[in-house]
Scaffold this motif. Structure first.
Motif, PDB file in Angstrom:
ATOM      1  N   ASP A 171      36.610  39.647  40.706  1.00  0.00           N
ATOM      2  CA  ASP A 171      36.311  41.013  41.113  1.00  0.00           C
ATOM      3  C   ASP A 171      36.561  41.937  39.928  1.00  0.00           C
ATOM      4  O   ASP A 171      37.707  42.087  39.487  1.00  0.00           O
ATOM      5  N   ARG A 172      35.486  42.543  39.412  1.00  0.00           N
ATOM      6  CA  ARG A 172      35.558  43.449  38.252  1.00  0.00           C
ATOM      7  C   ARG A 172      36.340  42.817  37.095  1.00  0.00           C
ATOM      8  O   ARG A 172      37.190  43.442  36.474  1.00  0.00           O
TER       9      ARG A 172
ATOM     10  N   ALA B  26      45.239  28.751  34.428  1.00  0.00           N
ATOM     11  CA  ALA B  26      45.820  29.487  33.294  1.00  0.00           C
ATOM     12  C   ALA B  26      45.074  30.796  33.011  1.00  0.00           C
ATOM     13  O   ALA B  26      45.665  31.732  32.469  1.00  0.00           O
ATOM     14  N   GLN B  27      43.787  30.887  33.362  1.00  0.00           N
ATOM     15  CA  GLN B  27      42.989  32.080  33.076  1.00  0.00           C
ATOM     16  C   GLN B  27      43.123  33.163  34.143  1.00  0.00           C
ATOM     17  O   GLN B  27      42.730  34.302  33.911  1.00  0.00           O
ATOM     18  N   ALA B  28      43.667  32.820  35.301  1.00  0.00           N
ATOM     19  CA  ALA B  28      43.720  33.776  36.414  1.00  0.00           C
ATOM     20  C   ALA B  28      44.791  34.847  36.209  1.00  0.00           C
ATOM     21  O   ALA B  28      45.863  34.580  35.667  1.00  0.00           O
ATOM     22  N   GLN B  29      44.487  36.053  36.664  1.00  0.00           N
ATOM     23  CA  GLN B  29      45.469  37.131  36.640  1.00  0.00           C
ATOM     24  C   GLN B  29      46.353  37.107  37.896  1.00  0.00           C
ATOM     25  O   GLN B  29      47.493  37.542  37.858  1.00  0.00           O
ATOM     26  N   THR B  30      45.786  36.613  38.988  1.00  0.00           N
ATOM     27  CA  THR B  30      46.522  36.533  40.252  1.00  0.00           C
ATOM     28  C   THR B  30      46.432  35.108  40.768  1.00  0.00           C
ATOM     29  O   THR B  30      45.351  34.520  40.784  1.00  0.00           O
ATOM     30  N   LEU B  31      47.580  34.575  41.197  1.00  0.00           N
ATOM     31  CA  LEU B  31      47.640  33.204  41.722  1.00  0.00           C
ATOM     32  C   LEU B  31      48.118  33.228  43.160  1.00  0.00           C
ATOM     33  O   LEU B  31      49.070  33.943  43.494  1.00  0.00           O
TER      34      LEU B  31
ATOM     35  N   MET C 227      29.169  36.420  38.561  1.00  0.00           N
ATOM     36  CA  MET C 227      29.698  35.552  39.629  1.00  0.00           C
ATOM     37  C   MET C 227      30.877  36.229  40.329  1.00  0.00           C
ATOM     38  O   MET C 227      31.670  36.920  39.708  1.00  0.00           O
ATOM     39  N   ARG C 228      31.004  35.960  41.631  1.00  0.00           N
ATOM     40  CA  ARG C 228      32.161  36.442  42.392  1.00  0.00           C
ATOM     41  C   ARG C 228      33.023  35.275  42.861  1.00  0.00           C
ATOM     42  O   ARG C 228      34.207  35.446  43.109  1.00  0.00           O
ATOM     43  N   TYR C 229      32.400  34.101  43.017  1.00  0.00           N
ATOM     44  CA  TYR C 229      33.111  32.931  43.515  1.00  0.00           C
ATOM     45  C   TYR C 229      32.848  31.756  42.586  1.00  0.00           C
ATOM     46  O   TYR C 229      31.739  31.614  42.079  1.00  0.00           O
TER      47      TYR C 229
END
Length: 174
Positions: free
Chosen positions: A39-40, A18-23, A3-5
């Motif tokens: 993305d990757r 909480a799981q995101a690296q970038t907000l 998945m990308r989206y």
């Protein structure tokens, strides 16, 4: 899964954040995310709830006594659009003699909730659900109250999500 989206809904918005690296700044401020770009293996999170609610609030001027019935991960977004909103626990309800102008219905059928007191008759029920089995819709029909479905919010969120995902695909985000 490749998945990308991803569009995220309750009750997973805080977990997605909480799981995101970038907000995005909006996701950081709201501490919840309903839009993910992957993305990757790197997750970028955004929140389009607040943007949709701010747009809807412009069409609902003059409501001073606003109740948010439930809310979970959307409470912070509602409070940006309606800073005066009083949070009512959907599980406990409210027996106050007070009369709201606007009730923002933010609880679904899948969770335990209490109905508003029989005397509560707002000028409008703004349902954040858009399904035919929404308790907010049931309450509006039963009490013959003015009602607005969450479909407009859903469409506003979706439009903003598409903008976010396109910007990510084009390297314009973050």
């Amino acid at each position: 899964l490749g998945m990308r989206y991803a569009a995220v809904t309750a009750p997973l918005k805080k977990l997605a954040w909480a799981q995101a690296q970038t907000l995005s700044p909006t996701a950081r401020q709201m501490q919840s995310a309903n839009s993910l770009f992957i993305d990757r293996g790197k997750i970028t999170a955004h929140n389009t709830d607040v943007l949709a609610l701010q747009e809807i609030s412009k069409a609902c001027p003059g409501f001073k006594n606003v109740w948010l019935w439930g809310g979970g991960g959307i409470k912070t977004s509602v409070k940006v659009a309606w800073p005066q909103a009083r949070e009512i626990s959907a599980r406990q309800g409210n027996e106050s003699a007070e009369q709201p102008d606007l009730v923002i219905w933010a609880t679904g059928r899948g969770r335990r909730f209490a109905w508003p007191a029989p005397h509560v008759r707002p000028q409008l029920i703004l349902d954040l659900n858009y399904s035919d089995d929404s308790p907010g819709l049931e309450w509006a029909v039963e009490k013959n109250l003015p009602y607005q479905s969450g479909l407009r919010m859903f469409k506003l969120q979706a439009a903003t999500q598409r903008e976010f995902w396109s910007a990510c695909d084009n390297g314009e985000w973050p």
